[in-house]
Design a protein around this motif. Structure first.
Motif, PDB file in Angstrom:
ATOM      1  N   VAL A  96       0.135   1.257  -1.216  1.00 61.12           N
ATOM      2  CA  VAL A  96       0.760   0.783   0.017  1.00 61.12           C
ATOM      3  C   VAL A  96       2.262   1.014  -0.083  1.00 61.12           C
ATOM      4  CG1 VAL A  96       1.234  -1.234   1.427  1.00 61.12           C
ATOM      5  CG2 VAL A  96      -1.012  -0.915   0.423  1.00 61.12           C
ATOM      6  N   CYS A  97       2.811   1.658   0.952  1.00 60.87           N
ATOM      7  CA  CYS A  97       4.233   1.952   0.986  1.00 60.87           C
ATOM      8  C   CYS A  97       4.880   1.149   2.115  1.00 60.87           C
ATOM      9  CB  CYS A  97       4.476   3.440   1.226  1.00 60.87           C
ATOM     10  SG  CYS A  97       3.691   4.478  -0.021  1.00 60.87           S
TER      11      CYS A  97
ATOM     12  N   PRO B  48     -12.101   0.989   5.169  1.00 59.43           N
ATOM     13  CA  PRO B  48     -11.695  -0.063   6.115  1.00 59.43           C
ATOM     14  C   PRO B  48     -10.417  -0.744   5.628  1.00 59.43           C
ATOM     15  CG  PRO B  48     -14.022  -0.254   5.515  1.00 59.43           C
ATOM     16  CD  PRO B  48     -13.402   0.716   4.564  1.00 59.43           C
ATOM     17  N   VAL B  49      -9.442  -0.835   6.501  1.00 58.26           N
ATOM     18  CA  VAL B  49      -8.167  -1.457   6.109  1.00 58.26           C
ATOM     19  C   VAL B  49      -8.379  -2.885   5.657  1.00 58.26           C
ATOM     20  CG1 VAL B  49      -5.875  -2.113   6.934  1.00 58.26           C
ATOM     21  CG2 VAL B  49      -6.859   0.075   7.617  1.00 58.26           C
ATOM     22  N   ARG B  50      -9.331  -3.574   6.254  1.00 59.72           N
ATOM     23  CA  ARG B  50      -9.575  -4.965   5.869  1.00 59.72           C
ATOM     24  C   ARG B  50     -10.057  -5.067   4.421  1.00 59.72           C
ATOM     25  NH1 ARG B  50     -14.993  -5.569   5.969  1.00 59.72           N
ATOM     26  NH2 ARG B  50     -16.200  -4.126   7.271  1.00 59.72           N
ATOM     27  N   ARG B  51     -10.720  -3.965   3.902  1.00 56.35           N
ATOM     28  CA  ARG B  51     -11.182  -4.012   2.520  1.00 56.35           C
ATOM     29  C   ARG B  51     -10.036  -4.002   1.531  1.00 56.35           C
ATOM     30  NH1 ARG B  51     -16.011  -1.895   0.868  1.00 56.35           N
ATOM     31  NH2 ARG B  51     -15.213  -2.465  -1.211  1.00 56.35           N
ATOM     32  N   VAL B  52      -8.977  -3.321   1.870  1.00 56.28           N
ATOM     33  CA  VAL B  52      -7.851  -3.244   0.937  1.00 56.28           C
ATOM     34  C   VAL B  52      -6.833  -4.352   1.185  1.00 56.28           C
ATOM     35  CG1 VAL B  52      -8.160  -0.769   0.664  1.00 56.28           C
ATOM     36  CG2 VAL B  52      -6.591  -1.609   2.395  1.00 56.28           C
ATOM     37  N   ASP B  53      -6.981  -5.080   2.320  1.00 58.34           N
ATOM     38  CA  ASP B  53      -6.114  -6.226   2.612  1.00 58.34           C
ATOM     39  C   ASP B  53      -4.650  -5.870   2.398  1.00 58.34           C
ATOM     40  OD1 ASP B  53      -5.403  -8.732   3.382  1.00 58.34           O
ATOM     41  OD2 ASP B  53      -6.039  -9.737   1.534  1.00 58.34           O
ATOM     42  N   ALA B  54      -4.222  -4.829   3.095  1.00 55.52           N
ATOM     43  CA  ALA B  54      -2.892  -4.281   2.854  1.00 55.52           C
ATOM     44  C   ALA B  54      -1.769  -5.272   3.138  1.00 55.52           C
ATOM     45  CB  ALA B  54      -2.698  -3.036   3.714  1.00 55.52           C
TER      46      ALA B  54
ATOM     47  N   GLY C 144       6.221  -1.516   9.301  1.00 51.02           N
ATOM     48  CA  GLY C 144       6.348  -0.100   8.968  1.00 51.02           C
ATOM     49  C   GLY C 144       5.505   0.300   7.782  1.00 51.02           C
ATOM     50  N   MET C 145       4.625  -0.580   7.342  1.00 50.29           N
ATOM     51  CA  MET C 145       3.762  -0.303   6.210  1.00 50.29           C
ATOM     52  C   MET C 145       2.857   0.908   6.492  1.00 50.29           C
ATOM     53  SD  MET C 145       0.441  -2.468   5.193  1.00 50.29           S
ATOM     54  CE  MET C 145      -0.225  -1.863   6.745  1.00 50.29           C
ATOM     55  N   HIS C 146       2.653   1.748   5.483  1.00 53.28           N
ATOM     56  CA  HIS C 146       1.670   2.803   5.568  1.00 53.28           C
ATOM     57  C   HIS C 146       1.173   3.156   4.169  1.00 53.28           C
ATOM     58  CE1 HIS C 146       5.424   5.050   4.845  1.00 53.28           C
ATOM     59  NE2 HIS C 146       4.659   6.009   4.345  1.00 53.28           N
ATOM     60  N   PHE C 147       0.147   4.014   4.101  1.00 47.08           N
ATOM     61  CA  PHE C 147      -0.515   4.303   2.835  1.00 47.08           C
ATOM     62  C   PHE C 147      -0.046   5.641   2.264  1.00 47.08           C
ATOM     63  CE2 PHE C 147      -3.403   1.653   5.273  1.00 47.08           C
ATOM     64  CZ  PHE C 147      -3.723   0.672   4.353  1.00 47.08           C
TER      65      PHE C 147
ATOM     66  N   PHE D 276      -4.278   9.146   6.456  1.00 47.78           N
ATOM     67  CA  PHE D 276      -3.834   8.706   7.780  1.00 47.78           C
ATOM     68  C   PHE D 276      -4.778   7.603   8.269  1.00 47.78           C
ATOM     69  CE2 PHE D 276      -7.044  11.820   8.626  1.00 47.78           C
ATOM     70  CZ  PHE D 276      -7.663  11.420   9.800  1.00 47.78           C
ATOM     71  N   ALA D 277      -4.211   6.711   9.092  1.00 48.71           N
ATOM     72  CA  ALA D 277      -4.975   5.579   9.604  1.00 48.71           C
ATOM     73  C   ALA D 277      -5.581   5.933  10.950  1.00 48.71           C
ATOM     74  CB  ALA D 277      -4.082   4.354   9.730  1.00 48.71           C
TER      75      ALA D 277
END
Length: 325
Positions: free
Chosen positions: A95-96, A35-41, A49-52, A65-66
């Motif tokens: 996080v990129c 879950p994206v909320r778990r990593v608090d990106a 433009g943030m991505h993993f 991929f998200a």
């Protein structure tokens, strides 16, 4: 508890998933959804433009991929994986920002372990050659292990558990399914020819795979002391050329202490007499662990053997010509 002037490092979220080996490219890693909320990106990378991105040894074998509808981060394979080459991966999720250049990585936000699970893609193979020749004394005790076959399987778990089978089945030898041991289960005295059978190893995977066969040939070895002419005369008379004894001969037999009561360990047949009677002279019948058939000359186990109590038994058998000579 954080000490003064220091801040305890926040433990990264850990996620665990698996994928079967030989799965096609772009197969999803099962049971792994971050879950994206778990990593608090957003805390790490507020830039649009943030991505993993994945980091670590073997990270090129996967891509992240998200899943926008679910708000989760998933992993897919980028090549076909082989468990025998590598069974697990330990990766980091970073996080990129925008271009994902090396100097734009803000921080790793999660750690991931991916297990590569086994599929039944290897057939069992035998360590020995494809043919085995055994010469066996025809007085060998029943239940003796005369040979052992061993196969291996490069798979794991049930895919590597093996069962041994023999084709065709025969009454003299039995292959233990779990161990591959070849047991003598019936007397081979008087056996007119060699015994031949093929042993296979089959795994417990699905679908099960079977090895190439090993051809086992067992030839009984005679212990008679007769010369060739006497042997030919005996054969012409319809008698077996095996296990024949000249009077006065000393015969040594090896018998397993596990041999069952009633097992015939050898048969006496003198060359001088066409028809003979047999009598056990020593030891007395009540103390002897074996009995001798009066008409057949079969030496049969009459009680349990115990090597620790009695490692050697000496017998004296009287043989008389039934014609009265």
């Amino acid at each position: 508890m954080a000490a003064a002037g220091y801040q305890a490092r926040e433990r990264l979220p850990f996620f665990h998933g698996h994928v079967f080996e030989n799965s096609p490219v772009a197969s999803k890693v099962n049971a792994l959804s971050i879950p994206v909320r778990r990593v608090d990106a957003q805390k790490w990378c507020p830039v649009s433009g943030m991505h993993f991105k994945l980091y670590g040894n073997g990270s090129d074998d996967f891509r992240a991929f998200a899943h926008h509808r679910r708000g989760n981060l998933l992993l897919k394979t980028s090549r076909v994986l082989d468990r025998e080459a590598r069974s697990e991966y330990r990766l980091s999720v970073g996080v990129c920002c925008q271009t994902c250049a090396s100097d734009s990585v803000v921080s790793e936000v999660a750690s991931v372990k991916v297990d590569v699970l086994d599929t039944n893609d290897h057939a069992p193979t035998f360590r020995s050659a494809d043919t085995v020749h055994i010469t066996l004394d025809d007085t060998t005790a029943l239940r003796s292990v005369v040979h052992r076959l061993e196969a291996v399987d490069a798979d794991s778990g049930k895919n590597a558990e093996l069962t041994y089978i023999s084709v065709p089945q025969n009454g003299s030898f039995y292959v233990v399914p779990k161990t591959g041991e070849v047991l003598l289960v019936d007397s081979i005295l008087g056996l007119p020819s060699q015994v031949r059978f093929t042993v296979f190893a089959r795994d417990h995977g699905w679908p099960p795979l079977t090895s190439e066969g090993v051809v086992v040939t067992i030839a009984p070895q005679r212990w008679e002391t007769r010369n060739g002419e006497l042997a030919r005369r005996s054969q012409r008379a319809g008698r077996s050329a095996r296990a024949l004894l000249d009077p006065g001969s000393l015969v040594h037999l090896n018998v397993s202490e596990d041999a069952s009561i009633g097992s015939v360990i050898t048969s006496l047949s003198p060359t001088r007499f066409q028809s003979a009677a047999y009598e056990l002279i020593y030891p007395e019948t009540q103390s002897s662990p074996v009995s001798v058939g009066r008409d057949s000359g079969d030496i049969t186990i009459s009680r349990r053997l115990d090597r620790e109590a009695e490692s050697t038994v000496e017998l004296t058998v009287k043989i008389q010509d039934k014609r009265g000579v």
